[in-house]
Design an enzyme around this catalytic site. Structure first.
Site, PDB file in Angstrom:
ATOM      1  N   GLU A 272       0.846  -1.218   0.000  1.00 52.88           N
ATOM      2  CA  GLU A 272       0.000   0.000   0.000  1.00 52.88           C
ATOM      3  C   GLU A 272       0.877   1.261   0.000  1.00 52.88           C
ATOM      4  OE1 GLU A 272      -3.292   0.109  -0.290  1.00 52.88           O
ATOM      5  OE2 GLU A 272      -3.895  -1.934   0.195  1.00 52.88           O
TER       6      GLU A 272
HETATM    7  C1  LIG Z   1       3.293 -10.096   0.297  1.00 49.59           C
HETATM    8  C2  LIG Z   1       3.086  -9.005  -0.709  1.00 49.59           C
HETATM    9  C3  LIG Z   1       1.838  -8.799  -1.248  1.00 49.59           C
HETATM   10  C4  LIG Z   1       1.653  -7.822  -2.226  1.00 49.59           C
HETATM   11  N1  LIG Z   1       0.416  -7.683  -2.821  1.00 49.59           N
HETATM   12  C5  LIG Z   1       0.308  -6.910  -3.929  1.00 49.59           C
HETATM   13  C6  LIG Z   1      -0.886  -6.927  -4.713  1.00 49.59           C
HETATM   14  O1  LIG Z   1      -1.877  -7.607  -4.388  1.00 49.59           O
HETATM   15  N2  LIG Z   1      -0.915  -6.196  -5.857  1.00 49.59           N
HETATM   16  C7  LIG Z   1       0.138  -5.422  -6.255  1.00 49.59           C
HETATM   17  O2  LIG Z   1       0.045  -4.793  -7.297  1.00 49.59           O
HETATM   18  N3  LIG Z   1       1.284  -5.368  -5.523  1.00 49.59           N
HETATM   19  C8  LIG Z   1       1.399  -6.108  -4.381  1.00 49.59           C
HETATM   20  N4  LIG Z   1       2.560  -6.086  -3.648  1.00 49.59           N
HETATM   21  C9  LIG Z   1       3.668  -5.263  -4.101  1.00 49.59           C
HETATM   22  C10 LIG Z   1       3.958  -4.094  -3.176  1.00 49.59           C
HETATM   23  O3  LIG Z   1       2.971  -3.128  -3.303  1.00 49.59           O
HETATM   24  C11 LIG Z   1       5.368  -3.604  -3.501  1.00 49.59           C
HETATM   25  O4  LIG Z   1       6.263  -4.571  -3.021  1.00 49.59           O
HETATM   26  C12 LIG Z   1       5.665  -2.245  -2.901  1.00 49.59           C
HETATM   27  O5  LIG Z   1       4.929  -1.254  -3.550  1.00 49.59           O
HETATM   28  C13 LIG Z   1       7.144  -1.897  -2.972  1.00 49.59           C
HETATM   29  O6  LIG Z   1       7.645  -2.073  -4.258  1.00 49.59           O
HETATM   30  P1  LIG Z   1       8.991  -2.920  -4.492  1.00 49.59           P
HETATM   31  O7  LIG Z   1       8.845  -4.195  -3.777  1.00 49.59           O
HETATM   32  O8  LIG Z   1       9.283  -2.935  -5.925  1.00 49.59           O
HETATM   33  O9  LIG Z   1      10.092  -2.091  -3.721  1.00 49.59           O
HETATM   34  P2  LIG Z   1      10.916  -0.858  -4.323  1.00 49.59           P
HETATM   35  O10 LIG Z   1       9.988   0.123  -4.940  1.00 49.59           O
HETATM   36  O11 LIG Z   1      12.045  -1.370  -5.116  1.00 49.59           O
HETATM   37  O12 LIG Z   1      11.486  -0.220  -2.981  1.00 49.59           O
HETATM   38  C14 LIG Z   1      12.659  -0.698  -2.320  1.00 49.59           C
HETATM   39  C15 LIG Z   1      13.021   0.304  -1.233  1.00 49.59           C
HETATM   40  O13 LIG Z   1      13.334   1.579  -1.828  1.00 49.59           O
HETATM   41  C16 LIG Z   1      12.509   2.594  -1.296  1.00 49.59           C
HETATM   42  N5  LIG Z   1      12.175   3.541  -2.347  1.00 49.59           N
HETATM   43  C17 LIG Z   1      11.665   3.291  -3.572  1.00 49.59           C
HETATM   44  N6  LIG Z   1      11.469   4.429  -4.239  1.00 49.59           N
HETATM   45  C18 LIG Z   1      11.867   5.430  -3.419  1.00 49.59           C
HETATM   46  C19 LIG Z   1      11.905   6.857  -3.528  1.00 49.59           C
HETATM   47  N7  LIG Z   1      11.454   7.496  -4.612  1.00 49.59           N
HETATM   48  N8  LIG Z   1      12.379   7.534  -2.501  1.00 49.59           N
HETATM   49  C20 LIG Z   1      12.803   6.929  -1.379  1.00 49.59           C
HETATM   50  N9  LIG Z   1      12.793   5.612  -1.210  1.00 49.59           N
HETATM   51  C21 LIG Z   1      12.317   4.863  -2.214  1.00 49.59           C
HETATM   52  C22 LIG Z   1      11.279   1.869  -0.769  1.00 49.59           C
HETATM   53  O14 LIG Z   1      10.626   2.620   0.249  1.00 49.59           O
HETATM   54  C23 LIG Z   1      11.889   0.580  -0.251  1.00 49.59           C
HETATM   55  O15 LIG Z   1      12.387   0.770   1.034  1.00 49.59           O
HETATM   56  C24 LIG Z   1       2.744  -7.014  -2.629  1.00 49.59           C
HETATM   57  C25 LIG Z   1       3.990  -7.204  -2.046  1.00 49.59           C
HETATM   58  C26 LIG Z   1       4.176  -8.190  -1.114  1.00 49.59           C
HETATM   59  C27 LIG Z   1       5.562  -8.397  -0.563  1.00 49.59           C
END
Ligand SMILES: Cc1cc2nc3c(=O)[nH]c(=O)nc-3n(C[C@H](O)[C@H](O)[C@H](O)COP(=O)(O)OP(=O)(O)OC[C@H]3O[C@@H](n4cnc5c(N)ncnc54)[C@H](O)[C@@H]3O)c2cc1C
Length: 597
Positions: free
Chosen positions: A407
């Site tokens: 979220e």
């Molecule tokens: C169990 C689980 C269920 C999920 N369910 C769904 C679902 O139903 N549908 C769906 O679409 N997605 C789902 N997700 C995905 C989830 O929404 C994403 O994992 C989340 O948005 C983070 O994206 P990412 O994993 O690519 O991390 P990244 O975006 O790569 O982030 C990695 C780190 O970098 C930081 N970061 C990234 N960008 C910035 C910035 N601009 N400035 C500062 N810090 C930053 C983040 O805060 C984080 O600490 C799920 C994930 C999990 C693990």
């Protein structure tokens, strides 16, 4: 849809930063009606009867178990609380729907499946679907006959959701969009019947589509092996020339971001509600353990160190709850106002959630961090047993962690807080710089020490008012100094967000406690006042620390000295015995053997 008539003077989104709320206008859980209390009890009873007894089987991903539990929840109306009656739902108000999220929030992986289904799995179609799309899908989702899921994230686009690569191309005969690409981390993905999937038409127009399981070219990957919420289905989705009928385009071409971001506002508030359900269960488990576990020939709950933990856990849960329902009521009132102005129900709720998007982001961060704190301290209270997979608290610990990631990660949500405040200030929706300048002027003047006797709770309200001045002073000075470069200074944005998060919660707690004291008397509300005062006292120091870090990062010389002095003045508190206060709170928890505020 039934909506409550407005009874409070809602502050506009973000307005609490510049204007003090009043106890009378603060909606609190004490204002829940009989039906709302029953809904909460019913949800807890559902978890105790249907979910907790089979929680190990759920975590082992027993085939068919989760969908069958969701069916049972559907039979009891728990999947359609906020869906209008014309689509097979119960048409309840926003606060009641939020209570369902809290009530089912203590069900570990089951809570995740339910929240994903009723939230991101259903709402995009409910709010953005055509009448035909709604008629086709919503009644099935409202009862649970069909399960819903949401595909936004891709391996290379998570926080940067608009960087998605999945593509959509109109077929030569104009009857289908042909989707190609991959989605990952899709909750409920392993058994859902219908998915909202985001893809770029012709490579650049980010749009949403309703994809049914069974559409040609749609497949899913195996279940992910996760650190927690092991019983929640999480898979990848693959689209290989997947044929989606043109009538399944959701919303407008190129406007997918409106769907993605608006759904997130409501999801963030609901995540906080679910986190509170989980936190209350973990806290009650920990209290019960502390009163039964004996060391040194006495229950460990006799020890001050354990009482400190129990009280602090309760304080944070209670404070989070204050802000959650205060905000939920604001959303409900705004929705009623927009409905009254002739807006259709979907536009009314989306407009209301947008108005309070700042609060939704704040609640998401605070709620998920309170849950993490509670389960962490809960494990500690359980000692070695807390590390045993047999005790529920260890499951709570593992399952909690995800809430800070999805979220919108807590970093992204923190960054959004000041970003949204500044955008509103620039559009004239929120007068930030006027009050910020007034605070700067006040800094030059001799401090007002007050007459000393200004009525009940005036001291606490003054501390709160000063904390707001601290935010205005630091934010105002940072904006003046950094101008358009402020978004490159994430550390400072995070500091200011932390100040705002503290102050919003401290205010919500104080107003609720004072409202209780005004209506029931100070004795009846003594422990609530203890919780609010303890939180306020600690919050002042945390605001000071965040403020100091920010100021030291952007100011120097005389300016730095002056703002630091102002910060000291605005975060000053009188001596307060928080040990005694926490002991009184702990005594109640221990006597009741559960969280009972
Ligand atoms: C169990 C689980 C269920 C999920 N369910 C769904 C679902 O139903 N549908 C769906 O679409 N997605 C789902 N997700 C995905 C989830 O929404 C994403 O994992 C989340 O948005 C983070 O994206 P990412 O994993 O690519 O991390 P990244 O975006 O790569 O982030 C990695 C780190 O970098 C930081 N970061 C990234 N960008 C910035 C910035 N601009 N400035 C500062 N810090 C930053 C983040 O805060 C984080 O600490 C799920 C994930 C999990 C693990």
């Amino acid at each position: 849809m039934s909506t409550a008539t407005a009874t409070t003077q809602a502050l506009k989104g973000g307005e609490w930063i510049i204007r003090q709320g009043t106890p009378e206008d603060c909606y609190t859980p004490e204002d829940f009606n009989e039906e709302q209390r029953m809904v909460l009890e019913m949800c807890n009873a559902f978890l105790d009867a249907e979910v907790i007894p089979v929680i190990d089987r759920i975590d082992n991903l027993e085939p068919g178990l989760m969908p069958s539990l969701m069916d049972k929840a559907g039979e009891q109306g728990l999947l359609g609380t906020s869906i209008p009656e014309e689509y097979g739902g119960l048409g309840k108000d926003f606060v009641t729907a939020t209570l369902v999220n809290e009530g089912l929030g203590g069900g570990y992986s089951f809570s995740v499946a339910i929240a994903a289904h009723t939230g991101i799995g259903t709402l995009p179609i409910l709010y953005f679907g055509t009448p035909e799309q709604k008629a086709k899908y919503i009644p099935k989702l409202a009862t649970g006959e069909w399960k819903g899921a949401y595909g936004l994230t891709e391996p290379n686009s998570g926080s940067d959701a608009l960087g998605a690569k999945t593509s959509a191309k109109l077929s030569a005969d104009g009857k289908h969009y042909i989707l190609n690409g991959q989605k990952c981390w899709i909750t409920n993905g392993g058994f859902a019947n219908v998915y909202t999937v985001f893809a770029k038409i012709d490579g650049d127009k980010f749009s949403a589509f309703i994809v049914e399981r069974g559409f040609e070219g749609f497949t899913q990957g195996p279940e992910e092996h996760k650190m927690g919420i092991k019983g929640s289905s999480t898979v990848q989705l693959y689209f290989q020339d997947c044929k989606v009928p043109v009538e399944n385009l959701l919303g407008e071409i190129g406007k997918g971001h409106i769907i993605a971001f608006n759904i997130l506002n409501i999801g963030r508030l609901k995540l906080c509600a679910a986190a509170m359900g989980g936190a209350k269960r973990a806290l009650s488990d920990s209290i019960l353990y502390a009163v039964t576990r004996e060391q040194f020939k006495q229950p460990i709950s006799n020890f001050g160190a354990i009482q400190h933990k129990l009280a602090e856990m309760a304080i944070r849960v209670w404070v989070a709850e204050c802000a959650l329902y205060r905000s939920s009521r604001w959303v409900e009132e705004k929705e009623a106002e927009l409905l009254g102005a002739g807006k259709p129900f979907n536009e009314a709720l989306l407009g209301a959630a947008e108005e309070y998007a700042i609060e939704c982001a704040i609640l998401k961060v605070f709620g998920s961090e309170v849950l993490d704190f509670v389960v962490d301290e809960g494990v500690q209270i359980h000692g070695g047993n807390g590390f045993s997979a047999e005790y529920p608290i260890s499951r709570g610990y593992r399952d909690s962690r995800i809430n800070r990631i999805y979220e919108g990660t807590n970093e992204i949500n923190r960054l959004l807080v000041l970003d949204m405040v500044l955008k509103r200030a620039m559009k004239g929706r929120l007068d930030l710089m006027g009050p910020a300048m007034a605070v700067q002027k006040e800094l030059m003047s001799i401090p007002d020490f007050g007459s000393g006797d200004e009525g009940a709770f005036s001291k606490e309200m003054k501390v709160l008012g000063n904390l707001k001045k601290a935010i205005l002073m630091v934010a105002g000075a940072a904006v003046q100094k950094l101008m358009m470069n402020i978004d490159k200074e994430q550390e400072i944005l995070m500091n200011i967000a932390d100040m705002a998060i503290e102050v919003f919660h401290a205010e919500s707690a104080l107003l609720r406690a004072i409202k209780m004291a005004n209506s029931k008397g100070e004795n009846e509300a003594a422990l609530q006042l203890d919780m609010a005062r303890t939180y306020l006292y600690d919050a002042a120091d945390r605001v000071n620390k965040s403020g100091k870090d920010a100021i030291n990062a952007f100011a120097d010389g005389d300016e730095q000295r002056m703002i630091l002095l102002g910060l000291k003045r605005f975060t000053k508190t009188e001596p307060f015995n928080s040990k005694a206060s926490r002991r009184r709170i702990a005594a109640k928890l221990i006597a009741d053997k559960k969280y009972s505020f």
